[in-house]
Scaffold this motif. Structure first.
Motif, PDB file in Angstrom:
ATOM      1  N   GLU A   1      13.253  12.146   8.708  1.00  0.00           N
ATOM      2  CA  GLU A   1      11.950  12.432   8.134  1.00  0.00           C
ATOM      3  C   GLU A   1      11.856  11.773   6.782  1.00  0.00           C
ATOM      4  OE1 GLU A   1      11.115  16.554   7.984  1.00  0.00           O
ATOM      5  OE2 GLU A   1      11.154  16.825  10.170  1.00  0.00           O
ATOM      6  N   ARG A   2      10.651  11.291   6.445  1.00  0.00           N
ATOM      7  CA  ARG A   2      10.481  10.671   5.130  1.00  0.00           C
ATOM      8  C   ARG A   2      10.584  11.733   4.043  1.00  0.00           C
ATOM      9  NH1 ARG A   2       4.039   9.411   4.228  1.00  0.00           N
ATOM     10  NH2 ARG A   2       3.284  11.518   4.493  1.00  0.00           N
ATOM     11  N   GLN A   3      10.949  11.296   2.846  1.00  0.00           N
ATOM     12  CA  GLN A   3      11.064  12.200   1.708  1.00  0.00           C
ATOM     13  C   GLN A   3       9.723  12.405   1.033  1.00  0.00           C
ATOM     14  OE1 GLN A   3      14.212  10.008  -0.402  1.00  0.00           O
ATOM     15  NE2 GLN A   3      15.521  11.766  -0.059  1.00  0.00           N
TER      16      GLN A   3
ATOM     17  N   PRO B   1       2.948  13.524  10.403  1.00  0.00           N
ATOM     18  CA  PRO B   1       4.191  13.192   9.715  1.00  0.00           C
ATOM     19  C   PRO B   1       4.697  11.814  10.104  1.00  0.00           C
ATOM     20  CG  PRO B   1       4.586  14.742  11.495  1.00  0.00           C
ATOM     21  CD  PRO B   1       3.107  14.615  11.361  1.00  0.00           C
ATOM     22  N   VAL B   2       5.420  11.220   9.199  1.00  0.00           N
ATOM     23  CA  VAL B   2       5.999   9.902   9.435  1.00  0.00           C
ATOM     24  C   VAL B   2       7.516  10.043   9.514  1.00  0.00           C
ATOM     25  CG1 VAL B   2       6.320   7.579   8.510  1.00  0.00           C
ATOM     26  CG2 VAL B   2       4.111   8.712   8.279  1.00  0.00           C
ATOM     27  N   LEU B   3       8.095   9.518  10.577  1.00  0.00           N
ATOM     28  CA  LEU B   3       9.537   9.401  10.688  1.00  0.00           C
ATOM     29  C   LEU B   3       9.952   7.988  10.303  1.00  0.00           C
ATOM     30  CD1 LEU B   3      10.371  11.146  14.101  1.00  0.00           C
ATOM     31  CD2 LEU B   3      10.657  12.084  11.809  1.00  0.00           C
ATOM     32  N   ILE B   4      11.195   7.847   9.870  1.00  0.00           N
ATOM     33  CA  ILE B   4      11.770   6.532   9.616  1.00  0.00           C
ATOM     34  C   ILE B   4      12.849   6.289  10.670  1.00  0.00           C
ATOM     35  CG2 ILE B   4      12.906   5.019   7.961  1.00  0.00           C
ATOM     36  CD1 ILE B   4      10.181   5.927   7.047  1.00  0.00           C
ATOM     37  N   LEU B   5      12.718   5.182  11.375  1.00  0.00           N
ATOM     38  CA  LEU B   5      13.713   4.757  12.358  1.00  0.00           C
ATOM     39  C   LEU B   5      14.538   3.636  11.753  1.00  0.00           C
ATOM     40  CD1 LEU B   5      14.848   4.424  15.341  1.00  0.00           C
ATOM     41  CD2 LEU B   5      13.007   2.742  15.640  1.00  0.00           C
ATOM     42  N   THR B   6      15.869   3.773  11.774  1.00  0.00           N
ATOM     43  CA  THR B   6      16.718   2.642  11.403  1.00  0.00           C
ATOM     44  C   THR B   6      17.456   2.157  12.636  1.00  0.00           C
ATOM     45  OG1 THR B   6      18.629   4.015  10.765  1.00  0.00           O
ATOM     46  CG2 THR B   6      17.055   3.435   9.031  1.00  0.00           C
ATOM     47  N   LEU B   7      17.524   0.851  12.772  1.00  0.00           N
ATOM     48  CA  LEU B   7      18.294   0.200  13.822  1.00  0.00           C
ATOM     49  C   LEU B   7      19.378  -0.637  13.154  1.00  0.00           C
ATOM     50  CD1 LEU B   7      15.441  -1.010  16.217  1.00  0.00           C
ATOM     51  CD2 LEU B   7      16.954   0.957  16.531  1.00  0.00           C
ATOM     52  N   ALA B   8      20.592  -0.514  13.633  1.00  0.00           N
ATOM     53  CA  ALA B   8      21.723  -1.224  13.034  1.00  0.00           C
ATOM     54  C   ALA B   8      22.442  -2.022  14.104  1.00  0.00           C
ATOM     55  CB  ALA B   8      22.691  -0.243  12.370  1.00  0.00           C
TER      56      ALA B   8
ATOM     57  N   GLU C   1       0.806  -1.213   0.000  1.00  0.00           N
ATOM     58  CA  GLU C   1       0.000   0.000   0.000  1.00  0.00           C
ATOM     59  C   GLU C   1       0.839   1.262   0.000  1.00  0.00           C
ATOM     60  OE1 GLU C   1      -3.227   2.083   2.967  1.00  0.00           O
ATOM     61  OE2 GLU C   1      -3.301  -0.081   2.713  1.00  0.00           O
ATOM     62  N   ARG C   2       1.929   1.263   0.760  1.00  0.00           N
ATOM     63  CA  ARG C   2       2.736   2.471   0.874  1.00  0.00           C
ATOM     64  C   ARG C   2       4.207   2.112   0.994  1.00  0.00           C
ATOM     65  NH1 ARG C   2       0.363   5.830   5.754  1.00  0.00           N
ATOM     66  NH2 ARG C   2       0.704   3.828   6.747  1.00  0.00           N
ATOM     67  N   THR C   3       5.054   2.969   0.429  1.00  0.00           N
ATOM     68  CA  THR C   3       6.499   2.861   0.613  1.00  0.00           C
ATOM     69  C   THR C   3       7.011   4.214   1.066  1.00  0.00           C
ATOM     70  OG1 THR C   3       6.758   1.135  -1.069  1.00  0.00           O
ATOM     71  CG2 THR C   3       8.726   2.362  -0.466  1.00  0.00           C
ATOM     72  N   PHE C   4       7.730   4.218   2.178  1.00  0.00           N
ATOM     73  CA  PHE C   4       8.306   5.445   2.720  1.00  0.00           C
ATOM     74  C   PHE C   4       9.798   5.465   2.390  1.00  0.00           C
ATOM     75  CE2 PHE C   4       4.880   4.238   5.729  1.00  0.00           C
ATOM     76  CZ  PHE C   4       4.017   5.289   5.470  1.00  0.00           C
ATOM     77  N   PHE C   5      10.279   6.581   1.877  1.00  0.00           N
ATOM     78  CA  PHE C   5      11.695   6.745   1.560  1.00  0.00           C
ATOM     79  C   PHE C   5      12.299   7.794   2.486  1.00  0.00           C
ATOM     80  CE2 PHE C   5       9.965   5.007  -2.314  1.00  0.00           C
ATOM     81  CZ  PHE C   5      10.962   4.173  -2.796  1.00  0.00           C
ATOM     82  N   ALA C   6      13.539   7.586   2.864  1.00  0.00           N
ATOM     83  CA  ALA C   6      14.280   8.569   3.657  1.00  0.00           C
ATOM     84  C   ALA C   6      15.733   8.551   3.222  1.00  0.00           C
ATOM     85  CB  ALA C   6      14.161   8.281   5.151  1.00  0.00           C
TER      86      ALA C   6
END
Length: 227
Positions: free
Chosen positions: A225-227, A110-117, A75-80
């Motif tokens: 923040e998402r693009q 707004p949608v944030l993107i969290l990355t965990l490494a 349904e949706r793809t978020f890019f950051a």
């Protein structure tokens, strides 16, 4: 492969499709997969813009889902964008959302993107939407309602199983709170040691450390923040 390489977007697409394939395999045969109209959302973080990827992602995802999870849709793809990323210079996440009964149930704001490494190139991406509810950060396979959890792959066994931390995104702040699970683990966020019930706001990037005696593991996080 450097992010400036001409085939970088093709490599990211291949990694996305591999991630989607594994996700379908995890869901196949579960009650969640059997629901009509299963919606998936993906998060893609890259070290440089990938403008040609958006259309390719949707087309290729439809092909994979038609074969692996008939009736499901992306349904949706978020890019950051995170120019500070190290190799492999991308992070990908897939999650599922059970069908909403009304349009009012759709996440707003707004949608944030969290990355965990973890341990060099191992990294995962998660979309965050503004909500009052806390989400568990845990290790393990997808659950029945992934909207309430941020799940790391089960094979990352250096990270303790179970929700030692919960996360909440509200306007202007992303907080994590230490639960009372496994109190013998010391959990520190950006050098701030969290006792059960304590919470702390996340910075734009930092570290989460789990310590049990002499054993220690660490997750690096980035908020974008998402693009």
């Amino acid at each position: 492969m450097h992010p400036d390489a001409p085939d970088f977007e093709t490599k990211v697409l291949a990694a996305f499709l591999q991630t989607l394939q594994r996700y379908c395999e995890q869901l196949r045969g579960t009650p969640t997969a059997a629901r009509d109209g299963l919606s998936l959302a993906s998060s893609i973080v890259t070290a440089r813009p990938v403008p040609q990827l958006r259309g390719r992602i949707r087309r290729e995802a439809e092909r994979v889902l038609g074969r692996e999870l008939p009736g499901a849709r992306l349904e949706r793809t978020f890019f950051a964008l995170d120019p500070r990323m190290s190799e492999p210079w991308y992070a990908i996440g897939i999650d599922h959302r059970l069908p909403a009964p009304t349009a009012d149930d759709e996440p707003e704001g707004p949608v944030l993107i969290l990355t965990l490494a973890f341990s060099g190139p191992l990294r995962w991406a998660y979309p965050l939407v503004i909500a009052d509810a806390w989400q568990a950060i845990r290790r393990g396979p997808p659950s029945a309602d992934l909207r309430q959890e941020i799940s790391l792959p089960d094979h990352v066994n250096a990270v303790p199983a179970g929700p030692l931390l919960r996360l909440r995104y509200r306007p202007g702040v992303v907080e994590v709170c230490r639960t009372d699970l496994k109190p013998h683990y010391a959990v520190a966020v950006d050098e701030y040691l969290l006792a059960p019930g304590n919470r702390v706001a996340l910075a734009g990037h930092g570290r989460i450390r789990f310590t049990n005696g002499t054993a220690q593991s660490e997750l690096r996080y980035v908020l974008m923040e998402r693009q």
